[in-house]
Scaffold this motif. Structure first.
Motif, short mmCIF file in Angstrom:
data_model
loop_
_atom_site.label_atom_id
_atom_site.label_comp_id
_atom_site.label_asym_id
_atom_site.label_seq_id
_atom_site.Cartn_x
_atom_site.Cartn_y
_atom_site.Cartn_z
N GLU A 155 83.75 13.79 17.84
CA GLU A 155 82.40 14.25 17.52
C GLU A 155 81.85 15.16 18.62
OE1 GLU A 155 78.43 12.03 15.93
OE2 GLU A 155 79.23 11.32 17.85
N VAL A 156 82.19 14.85 19.88
CA VAL A 156 81.76 15.64 21.04
C VAL A 156 83.00 15.94 21.88
CG1 VAL A 156 80.36 15.71 23.13
CG2 VAL A 156 79.48 14.57 21.09
N LEU A 157 83.20 17.21 22.21
CA LEU A 157 84.31 17.61 23.07
C LEU A 157 83.76 18.50 24.18
CD1 LEU A 157 87.26 17.90 23.88
CD2 LEU A 157 87.49 19.76 22.22
N LEU A 187 83.40 17.60 14.33
CA LEU A 187 82.93 18.06 15.64
C LEU A 187 81.50 18.59 15.55
CD1 LEU A 187 83.84 18.52 18.61
CD2 LEU A 187 84.44 20.85 17.93
N LYS A 188 80.60 17.99 16.34
CA LYS A 188 79.20 18.42 16.36
C LYS A 188 78.83 19.17 17.63
CE LYS A 188 77.31 14.82 13.36
NZ LYS A 188 76.32 13.71 13.23
N ARG A 189 79.49 18.82 18.76
CA ARG A 189 79.17 19.46 20.03
C ARG A 189 80.47 19.88 20.72
NH1 ARG A 189 73.94 18.78 21.37
NH2 ARG A 189 72.79 17.19 20.25
N LEU A 190 80.54 21.16 21.08
CA LEU A 190 81.68 21.69 21.80
C LEU A 190 81.19 22.41 23.04
CD1 LEU A 190 84.69 22.37 22.11
CD2 LEU A 190 84.32 24.36 20.63
N MET A 191 81.70 22.00 24.22
CA MET A 191 81.30 22.60 25.48
C MET A 191 82.55 22.98 26.28
SD MET A 191 78.16 20.09 26.68
CE MET A 191 77.65 21.23 27.98
N LEU A 192 82.67 24.26 26.63
CA LEU A 192 83.72 24.77 27.51
C LEU A 192 83.01 25.45 28.67
CD1 LEU A 192 86.15 26.34 24.86
CD2 LEU A 192 86.25 24.05 25.86
N THR A 193 83.01 24.82 29.84
CA THR A 193 82.20 25.32 30.95
C THR A 193 82.96 25.21 32.26
OG1 THR A 193 80.14 24.97 32.19
CG2 THR A 193 81.14 23.04 31.18
N SER A 194 82.64 26.11 33.19
CA SER A 194 83.28 26.13 34.50
C SER A 194 82.26 26.47 35.57
CB SER A 194 84.43 27.15 34.53
OG SER A 194 83.93 28.46 34.35
N ASN A 195 82.61 26.20 36.82
CA ASN A 195 81.74 26.54 37.94
C ASN A 195 81.66 28.04 38.17
OD1 ASN A 195 81.07 23.89 38.54
ND2 ASN A 195 82.77 23.64 39.97
N PHE A 225 76.98 24.52 20.61
CA PHE A 225 78.15 25.28 21.03
C PHE A 225 77.85 25.92 22.37
CE2 PHE A 225 81.21 28.98 19.89
CZ PHE A 225 82.27 28.30 20.47
N TYR A 226 78.56 25.45 23.43
CA TYR A 226 78.38 25.98 24.78
C TYR A 226 79.73 26.46 25.25
CZ TYR A 226 76.77 26.21 29.65
OH TYR A 226 76.42 26.65 30.91
N ILE A 227 79.88 27.76 25.51
CA ILE A 227 81.18 28.38 25.70
C ILE A 227 81.15 29.30 26.91
CG2 ILE A 227 80.67 30.35 24.20
CD1 ILE A 227 83.52 30.23 23.17
#
Length: 429
Positions: A155-157, A187-195, A225-227
């Motif tokens: 549901e959240v990744l 899938l309801k929330r997808l976040m791919l993030t880096s420093n 969606f956070y990419i």
């Protein structure tokens, strides 16, 4: 010879009264379950992108260690209750010799959480590392491979790394979900993030599958969606130049989006092409009818010192909330010039010069630590909003209030006075 008392049969020994149960062992099932659910939760509320960006330390971890060690009864309850294993936190910045332990932890959570929906966080134990983490990309790839047959339950990744190059390709994420009978339809929330953005060029076009529209389920219920910038530009390529090949279906399958965010959208990623940025703002953003929150972290589409971003007409709609983090004033002005928010949230933004803000209702400043040449009082004094809020801002002190009072004076050019505010709220540390 009589036997020693130590070796006598238990039936011959005097009976010993049982010790009464301790209060902790008398807890009813519902109360104990609440305790265990809290302990195995996270220390960060991830109900929104803004909550993640404004979190003080940024690190995500279990609230308390596994409480099944308290007693056998607690352990049995933990292992037989799938809801306690729905939140899976795997650290990607651990030493090489502990990678197998992280993988075993992941497999244990996946097994014990069946058949419930799960929330998967591949994140960092330490947000800012003392050195480069060369093993995080390998651990992320291995973890995603282990989760392959369980993606239909996700549901959240969230994948959080130090370098942008360690993040998985967004197409590979969805492609893994389409293999066999498995999909990411839940899938309801997808976040791919880096420093940081350590890339010089975006992902190569050859990384784009030939039939992109089939990767994204038509019934996708993605609401958040956070990419990262590299993946965003990869998704923009077919929507800009290959519309006829079905590229636009990438975005049309996300009509349920309520919040959208991009991190590390820099000139290194976009190839110094402002056209791609404008395509995202003016062609992609208006296609989400439910969008209420838009967020940017480290937005720098052109190099410092280059010519200003050309002006564009305002988007034909208003987004309720715009959240901007770690972005310089000139780029903040470009965003609010293109998007008309009701509320603007600025987090960790350097006030090196005054901002020229359009008219909107509320301004929230979070963790503003420095203010060069009274840029912040000058910004506020010339902004015609009604509601002002400071959260954990070290620069808000007596000197700041005196400067704001002076700048807002009607005797100053452009000063609008402080009596126009309906509310000024200060949230301390």
């Amino acid at each position: 010879m009589s036997a020693s008392p130590v070796h006598q049969a238990t039936s011959d020994r005097p009976s010993i009264p049982l010790v009464p149960q301790s209060p902790i062992e008398k807890l009813d099932f519902d109360t104990l379950l609440r305790i265990l659910e809290y302990a195995m939760g996270t220390n960060v509320e991830l109900d929104s992108i803004e909550a993640y960006l404004s979190h003080r330390s940024g690190g995500i971890s279990p609230t308390i260690h596994y409480l099944g060690r308290v007693s056998r009864a607690w352990h049995n309850l933990c292992t037989s209750t799938p809801s306690l294993w729905r939140t899976i936190i795997i650290f990607v910045d651990v030493p090489y010799h502990t990678h197998e332990l992280q993988q075993l932890r992941l497999k244990t959570y996946l097994e014990r959480s069946q058949p419930l929906i799960i929330r998967l966080y591949l994140c960092r134990m330490r947000r800012i590392p003392p050195s480069l983490d060369f093993g995080e990309a390998e651990l992320v790839e291995t973890a995603m491979s282990i989760c392959g047959s369980h993606l239909e339950r996700v549901e959240v990744l969230m994948v959080e790394t130090n370098q942008a190059s360690s993040l998985p390709c967004v197409f590979n994420v969805f492609e893994a979900g389409t293999r066999g009978l498995h999909s990411l339809a839940r899938l309801k929330r997808l976040m791919l993030t880096s420093n940081v953005d350590d890339s010089i060029l975006p992902l190569r076009p050859s990384s784009i599958p030939s039939r992109i529209n089939q990767l994204f389920p038509t019934s996708l219920v993605l609401t958040s969606f956070y990419i990262d910038g590299r993946n965003l530009l990869l998704m923009l390529q077919p929507s800009k130049s290959q519309i006829s090949s079905g590229g636009e279906d990438i975005w049309l399958s996300m009509l349920m989006l309520e919040e959208l965010g991009v991190n590390n959208l820099t000139c290194c990623v976009d190839g110094f092409s402002i056209e791609r940025i404008e395509h995202f703002f003016f062609d992609i953003l208006p296609s989400f009818p439910r969008l209420r929150t838009f967020a940017l972290d480290n937005f720098a589409p052109v190099p410092e010192g280059s010519s200003p971003i050309p002006g564009k007409p305002l988007l034909p709609y208003s987004i309720s909330r715009v959240v901007i983090k770690r972005t310089k004033p000139r780029f903040i002005e470009s965003v609010v010039r293109w998007v008309s928010p009701n509320t603007l949230v600025l987090i960790d933004c350097p006030f090196t010069s005054p901002l020229r803000l359009p008219a909107f209702s509320k301004l929230i400043l979070v963790n503003i630590t420095s203010d060069l040449d009274y840029a912040l009082p000058k910004t506020i004094s010339r902004w015609s909003g009604e509601f002002l809020e400071f959260q954990r801002c070290a620069c808000v002190n007596d000197v700041f209030w005196a400067a704001l009072q002076h700048e807002a004076s009607v005797d100053e050019v452009g000063g609008l006075g402080l009596d126009r505010f309906k509310s000024i709220n200060v949230v301390p540390y």
